[in-house]
Design a protein around this motif. Structure first.
Motif, PDB file in Angstrom:
ATOM      1  N   ALA A   1       0.856  -1.182   0.000  1.00  7.37           N
ATOM      2  CA  ALA A   1       0.000   0.000   0.000  1.00  7.37           C
ATOM      3  C   ALA A   1       0.890   1.228   0.000  1.00  7.37           C
ATOM      4  CB  ALA A   1      -0.915   0.003   1.222  1.00  7.37           C
ATOM      5  N   GLY A   2       0.361   2.312  -0.548  1.00  3.99           N
ATOM      6  CA  GLY A   2       1.183   3.510  -0.638  1.00  3.99           C
ATOM      7  C   GLY A   2       0.375   4.782  -0.532  1.00  3.99           C
ATOM      8  N   ILE A   3       1.113   5.887  -0.500  1.00  8.76           N
ATOM      9  CA  ILE A   3       0.504   7.198  -0.374  1.00  8.76           C
ATOM     10  C   ILE A   3       1.213   8.177  -1.305  1.00  8.76           C
ATOM     11  CG2 ILE A   3       1.993   7.697   1.613  1.00  8.76           C
ATOM     12  CD1 ILE A   3      -0.199   9.556   2.660  1.00  8.76           C
ATOM     13  N   ASN A   4       0.441   8.994  -1.998  1.00  4.75           N
ATOM     14  CA  ASN A   4       0.998  10.084  -2.781  1.00  4.75           C
ATOM     15  C   ASN A   4       1.252  11.257  -1.838  1.00  4.75           C
ATOM     16  OD1 ASN A   4       0.933   9.143  -5.631  1.00  4.75           O
ATOM     17  ND2 ASN A   4      -1.258   8.948  -5.223  1.00  4.75           N
ATOM     18  N   LEU A   5       2.505  11.559  -1.587  1.00  3.71           N
ATOM     19  CA  LEU A   5       2.844  12.652  -0.680  1.00  3.71           C
ATOM     20  C   LEU A   5       2.610  14.002  -1.353  1.00  3.71           C
ATOM     21  CD1 LEU A   5       6.114  11.087   0.759  1.00  3.71           C
ATOM     22  CD2 LEU A   5       3.831  11.104   1.798  1.00  3.71           C
ATOM     23  N   THR A   6       2.987  14.109  -2.604  1.00  6.10           N
ATOM     24  CA  THR A   6       2.660  15.261  -3.444  1.00  6.10           C
ATOM     25  C   THR A   6       2.339  14.723  -4.829  1.00  6.10           C
ATOM     26  OG1 THR A   6       4.951  15.651  -4.170  1.00  6.10           O
ATOM     27  CG2 THR A   6       4.235  16.771  -2.159  1.00  6.10           C
ATOM     28  N   ASN A   7       1.427  15.362  -5.541  1.00  4.71           N
ATOM     29  CA  ASN A   7       1.092  14.852  -6.869  1.00  4.71           C
ATOM     30  C   ASN A   7       0.411  15.913  -7.724  1.00  4.71           C
ATOM     31  OD1 ASN A   7       0.732  13.221  -9.059  1.00  4.71           O
ATOM     32  ND2 ASN A   7      -0.990  12.081  -8.207  1.00  4.71           N
ATOM     33  N   ASP A   8       1.191  16.564  -8.583  1.00  6.09           N
ATOM     34  CA  ASP A   8       0.608  17.429  -9.607  1.00  6.09           C
ATOM     35  C   ASP A   8       1.165  17.050 -10.978  1.00  6.09           C
ATOM     36  OD1 ASP A   8       3.199  18.333  -9.398  1.00  6.09           O
ATOM     37  OD2 ASP A   8       2.680  20.454  -9.139  1.00  6.09           O
ATOM     38  N   LEU A   9       1.576  15.780 -11.107  1.00  6.92           N
ATOM     39  CA  LEU A   9       2.161  15.308 -12.358  1.00  6.92           C
ATOM     40  C   LEU A   9       1.092  15.179 -13.442  1.00  6.92           C
ATOM     41  CD1 LEU A   9       4.583  14.138 -13.957  1.00  6.92           C
ATOM     42  CD2 LEU A   9       3.939  11.884 -13.060  1.00  6.92           C
ATOM     43  N   ASP A  10       1.352  15.782 -14.563  1.00  3.65           N
ATOM     44  CA  ASP A  10       0.531  15.615 -15.759  1.00  3.65           C
ATOM     45  C   ASP A  10       1.480  15.243 -16.896  1.00  3.65           C
ATOM     46  OD1 ASP A  10      -1.042  15.790 -18.039  1.00  3.65           O
ATOM     47  OD2 ASP A  10      -2.136  17.551 -17.345  1.00  3.65           O
ATOM     48  N   ARG A  11       1.670  13.933 -17.100  1.00  4.06           N
ATOM     49  CA  ARG A  11       2.651  13.478 -18.086  1.00  4.06           C
ATOM     50  C   ARG A  11       2.259  13.900 -19.503  1.00  4.06           C
ATOM     51  NH1 ARG A  11       2.749   8.412 -16.843  1.00  4.06           N
ATOM     52  NH2 ARG A  11       4.427   8.560 -15.325  1.00  4.06           N
ATOM     53  N   GLN A  12       0.977  13.875 -19.778  1.00  4.38           N
ATOM     54  CA  GLN A  12       0.519  14.261 -21.111  1.00  4.38           C
ATOM     55  C   GLN A  12       0.920  15.703 -21.437  1.00  4.38           C
ATOM     56  OE1 GLN A  12      -0.925  12.664 -23.588  1.00  4.38           O
ATOM     57  NE2 GLN A  12      -1.292  10.681 -22.620  1.00  4.38           N
ATOM     58  N   ALA A  13       0.773  16.594 -20.459  1.00  2.00           N
ATOM     59  CA  ALA A  13       1.117  18.003 -20.668  1.00  2.00           C
ATOM     60  C   ALA A  13       2.606  18.275 -20.471  1.00  2.00           C
ATOM     61  CB  ALA A  13       0.306  18.886 -19.727  1.00  2.00           C
ATOM     62  N   GLY A  14       3.298  17.336 -19.824  1.00  2.00           N
ATOM     63  CA  GLY A  14       4.724  17.524 -19.574  1.00  2.00           C
ATOM     64  C   GLY A  14       5.002  18.458 -18.420  1.00  2.00           C
ATOM     65  N   THR A  15       4.144  18.431 -17.382  1.00  2.00           N
ATOM     66  CA  THR A  15       4.317  19.322 -16.236  1.00  2.00           C
ATOM     67  C   THR A  15       4.167  18.548 -14.923  1.00  2.00           C
ATOM     68  OG1 THR A  15       1.953  19.886 -16.173  1.00  2.00           O
ATOM     69  CG2 THR A  15       3.388  21.278 -17.533  1.00  2.00           C
ATOM     70  N   GLY A  16       4.729  19.117 -13.862  1.00  2.00           N
ATOM     71  CA  GLY A  16       4.513  18.622 -12.515  1.00  2.00           C
ATOM     72  C   GLY A  16       5.375  17.436 -12.111  1.00  2.00           C
ATOM     73  N   SER A  17       5.101  16.955 -10.907  1.00  2.00           N
ATOM     74  CA  SER A  17       5.860  15.836 -10.346  1.00  2.00           C
ATOM     75  C   SER A  17       4.996  15.072  -9.350  1.00  2.00           C
ATOM     76  CB  SER A  17       7.137  16.336  -9.663  1.00  2.00           C
ATOM     77  OG  SER A  17       6.815  17.189  -8.566  1.00  2.00           O
ATOM     78  N   ASN A  18       5.490  13.901  -8.948  1.00  2.00           N
ATOM     79  CA  ASN A  18       4.773  13.043  -8.013  1.00  2.00           C
ATOM     80  C   ASN A  18       5.775  12.370  -7.080  1.00  2.00           C
ATOM     81  OD1 ASN A  18       3.210   9.793  -8.235  1.00  2.00           O
ATOM     82  ND2 ASN A  18       2.780  11.376  -6.747  1.00  2.00           N
ATOM     83  N   LEU A  19       5.605  12.586  -5.773  1.00  2.00           N
ATOM     84  CA  LEU A  19       6.422  11.925  -4.762  1.00  2.00           C
ATOM     85  C   LEU A  19       5.526  10.978  -3.994  1.00  2.00           C
ATOM     86  CD1 LEU A  19       9.079  11.613  -3.129  1.00  2.00           C
ATOM     87  CD2 LEU A  19       8.235  13.485  -1.669  1.00  2.00           C
ATOM     88  N   LYS A  20       5.905   9.690  -3.948  1.00  2.00           N
ATOM     89  CA  LYS A  20       5.080   8.704  -3.267  1.00  2.00           C
ATOM     90  C   LYS A  20       5.931   7.759  -2.444  1.00  2.00           C
ATOM     91  CE  LYS A  20       4.664   6.242  -7.693  1.00  2.00           C
ATOM     92  NZ  LYS A  20       4.881   7.381  -8.594  1.00  2.00           N
ATOM     93  N   ALA A  21       5.292   7.175  -1.436  1.00  2.00           N
ATOM     94  CA  ALA A  21       5.945   6.194  -0.572  1.00  2.00           C
ATOM     95  C   ALA A  21       5.082   4.946  -0.518  1.00  2.00           C
ATOM     96  CB  ALA A  21       6.142   6.759   0.835  1.00  2.00           C
ATOM     97  N   ALA A  22       5.718   3.786  -0.341  1.00  2.00           N
ATOM     98  CA  ALA A  22       4.977   2.526  -0.265  1.00  2.00           C
ATOM     99  C   ALA A  22       5.643   1.576   0.719  1.00  2.00           C
ATOM    100  CB  ALA A  22       4.891   1.872  -1.644  1.00  2.00           C
ATOM    101  N   VAL A  23       4.836   0.754   1.348  1.00  2.00           N
ATOM    102  CA  VAL A  23       5.325  -0.356   2.165  1.00  2.00           C
ATOM    103  C   VAL A  23       4.684  -1.623   1.619  1.00  2.00           C
ATOM    104  CG1 VAL A  23       5.730   1.012   4.242  1.00  2.00           C
ATOM    105  CG2 VAL A  23       3.481  -0.024   3.865  1.00  2.00           C
ATOM    106  N   GLY A  24       5.373  -2.731   1.751  1.00  2.00           N
ATOM    107  CA  GLY A  24       4.837  -3.958   1.189  1.00  2.00           C
ATOM    108  C   GLY A  24       5.399  -5.197   1.852  1.00  2.00           C
TER     109      GLY A  24
END
Length: 219
Positions: free
Chosen positions: A109-132
């Motif tokens: 399971a994981g969590i998006n810590l920050t997420n404004d990534l729009d790959r189609q537009a070529g903008t933003g970023s995504n920081l996520k963490a997961a444990v498993g």
């Protein structure tokens, strides 16, 4: 010498698993989208002690899926099946070889810590963490471990993003590092990645690397 290598088999399994979590985190949802991925994986592991060496080279396939619970939290899982050869050498001379199969099941399971990534537009970023949790069977060896990882995915151009991964097995943590690239194509993403880790335990040098390439279907 080889007895010393064999006595470290549980450590060897942990190093393999540290690369598994890199895939666990890197394949998780980036744009609040659930997805299923299919990929080819190639791995290489070397255990060296003095003039003795065990080398394991394997390849195979993996299937993974990520389901978003909401924009912040997600569940993820993967299964991989690899096959290959193990060889033992002394002073550069091969003295034994054999075939091995590896099966790995990972859920997390994981969590998006920050997420404004729009790959189609070529903008933003995504920081996520997961444990498993991961279970790996390699020949007659078996290992169960808890995994943790961080992934940072950032756009560099329209439809293209780069991701970096820091991950490992919680018990006796030794990090694995990963880097990858994704390109939006059709209804999903074409991706490729490389992960590696290195350690020295009781005089045994352990080197692992993994390469994967595949396609994820968004839904």
């Amino acid at each position: 010498m080889f007895l010393n290598l064999i006595s470290q088999r549980s450590i060897f399994m942990q190093k393999l698993l540290s690369l598994v979590v890199a895939g666990l985190v890197a394949s998780s949802a980036a744009n609040a989208e659930s997805k299923t991925s299919l990929s080819y994986i190639s791995t290489s592991t070397d255990l060296t002690y003095s003039t003795a060496k065990i080398a394991l080279d394997m390849d195979g396939f993996a299937i993974g899926t990520t389901v978003d619970l909401n924009e912040q939290f997600f569940l993820t899982g993967s299964y991989s099946k690899l096959s290959g050869t193990a060889s033992a050498s002394l002073s550069g001379t091969t003295i034994a070889t054999g075939n091995l199969d590896q099966d790995t099941l990972t859920v997390g399971a994981g969590i998006n810590l920050t997420n404004d990534l729009d790959r189609q537009a070529g903008t933003g970023s995504n920081l996520k963490a997961a444990v498993g949790y991961s279970k790996t069977d390699l020949g007659t060896l078996s290992a169960n471990n808890t995994l943790i990882g961080l992934n940072y995915d950032f756009a560099i151009a329209k439809k293209v993003s780069i991701n970096t991964t820091f991950s490992g097995v919680i018990d006796d943590f030794n990090p694995a590092y990963g880097v990858g690239i994704a390109y939006s194509l059709g209804g999903g993403d074409l991706f490729a990645g490389y992960a590696f880790t290195e350690d020295n335990v009781a005089g045994i040098k352990i080197e692992d690397s993994a390469l994967n390439i595949g396609y994820s279907f968004n839904f």
